[in-house]
Design an enzyme around this catalytic site. Sequence first.
Site, PDB file in Angstrom:
ATOM      1  N   LYS A 133       8.920   4.194 -11.832  1.00  0.00           N
ATOM      2  CA  LYS A 133       8.312   5.148 -10.892  1.00  0.00           C
ATOM      3  C   LYS A 133       6.786   4.979 -10.812  1.00  0.00           C
ATOM      4  O   LYS A 133       6.184   5.194  -9.755  1.00  0.00           O
ATOM      5  CB  LYS A 133       8.678   6.586 -11.304  1.00  0.00           C
ATOM      6  CG  LYS A 133       8.285   7.640 -10.304  1.00  0.00           C
ATOM      7  CD  LYS A 133       8.987   7.456  -8.974  1.00  0.00           C
ATOM      8  CE  LYS A 133       8.354   8.322  -7.892  1.00  0.00           C
ATOM      9  NZ  LYS A 133       8.713   7.865  -6.572  1.00  0.00           N
ATOM     10  N   SER A 184      -4.772 -14.320   7.640  1.00  0.00           N
ATOM     11  CA  SER A 184      -3.691 -13.532   7.044  1.00  0.00           C
ATOM     12  C   SER A 184      -2.925 -12.722   8.112  1.00  0.00           C
ATOM     13  O   SER A 184      -2.395 -13.314   9.039  1.00  0.00           O
ATOM     14  CB  SER A 184      -4.311 -12.623   5.976  1.00  0.00           C
ATOM     15  OG  SER A 184      -3.322 -12.179   5.093  1.00  0.00           O
TER      16      SER A 184
END
Lengths: 167, 312
Positions: free
Chosen positions: B180, B128
């Site tokens: 949010k 990764s």
Amino acid sequence: MKKRGLDLPGERTAIMPASLWKRAVAFIIDLLVIDLVIAFPFRNILDKIMPIISIKDAYSYLQSHPDISIKMNIVAIIIGLLALLYFAVIEYKTQQTIGKMFMNIYVKSTAKKLAFWQCLARNMLFIMVFPFILLWIIDPLFAVFTREHRRLSEILSKTMVVGEYPI
Amino acid sequence: MQKQSMKWVVIMVVVIILFVFSLIAAGIVSLFFIADETGKTGIGNVALIPVKGVIMAEKGSGFFGESIVSSTDINSFIEDAGKDSSIKAIIFEIDSPGGSAVASEEIANAIKKVNKTTVALIRESGTSGAYWIASATDYIIANRMSITGSIGVISSYLDFSGLLQDYNVTYERLVAGDYKDIGTPLKKMTNAEREIFQSKIGKIHEFFIDEVAKNRNLPKEKVKEISTGLFYIGSEAKELGLVDELGGKEEAVNYLEKKLNTTIEIVEYVKNPSLLDILSGVFDEKSFFVGKGIGSAFFEKSRTASKVEVWA
């Protein structure tokens, strides 16, 4: 019982300024002691701060790492201050150092009794900052060219190094 | 005679005191000077920079005491080696499962900028984000059994809304701005939120693929094909073009000696422990992480939606 024998006069000696070679040898012995006692614990730090051996490599390394040169200076100042204490305290207490004991020479005040400030002042070349650092050049020149082989720091501190010489 | 022996006693006492002073002074100086500094373990012409642990932007602390490597530290090593004229090449010794996408890209960019030959040496794993870093080097060497690849992005998290419900705890939603609190583990994710999340992860995946294709000089389509997030062992990675050579440190040294036409001497760059590291080392690290790590893992995620992490 009264001892019998000839009552010959002992060897007559005079206290005179120590010779340059005796002072040089004494100083080298003291530097070796300082290296062993004071500088040795810092060796690992110096190796880690600047793992360079040759002077050429060290120069280019310090050029590219100004922060390292600041650290090297700080370590030098600390070692210098401890060396100053070595000379000042031992000279104040015994009028000698290890080197001077081996060479049979000692420090004497030209005024009254040797004071601690005099011992500090005569060793101020170990303060590794400007202008004291200049004493590493000026002091030996004074020692070579003055009649009593006195360093500038010694003249200023009203001290001198003497030895007993047969006359 | 007595006087002379007394002098020696005084001298010895002073010398011993000064030696103790020197030891203390050296100890204090080393704490301030060597701490947080690049520690070079010798002299050499090739820098070895270890990239071991989860890659993060800052060191911080892992949730469960895992080893963390920070891009700030690695980049300062790269910068240091880059400035050092005696260093001719850099070997990145990688043993990492990846980590933050941002931190990985920061390191990869620093590698590309440095004006030295760079080699990635993948040990146990270089997957990764760690592979992202490896791909930025000039040459990749991995063991035939090393785990590498895993070109993908993950941002999964635990959803605690069911657990809270079981304990009759409700999430009181107070937000200004519809998204949010996107990614909070205290409420179920809506389909719209999932789509937004997925598209952002997809974009990061695209960046990752682009970078690997560019760095490895591989066709983008080919990289896309193998970028399923699947890991490959070294021998497979070599066939796929993700790795240049199978081997270890010896092969890395041989490659550099041939390329630079000189004898290689490796100098390892290590982060010396800071004063805080030394002091905190006194306490049991595991108990520290259990206390602080788990607590912050749950709390910080629930408090700030912007804390959602994207891992590559």
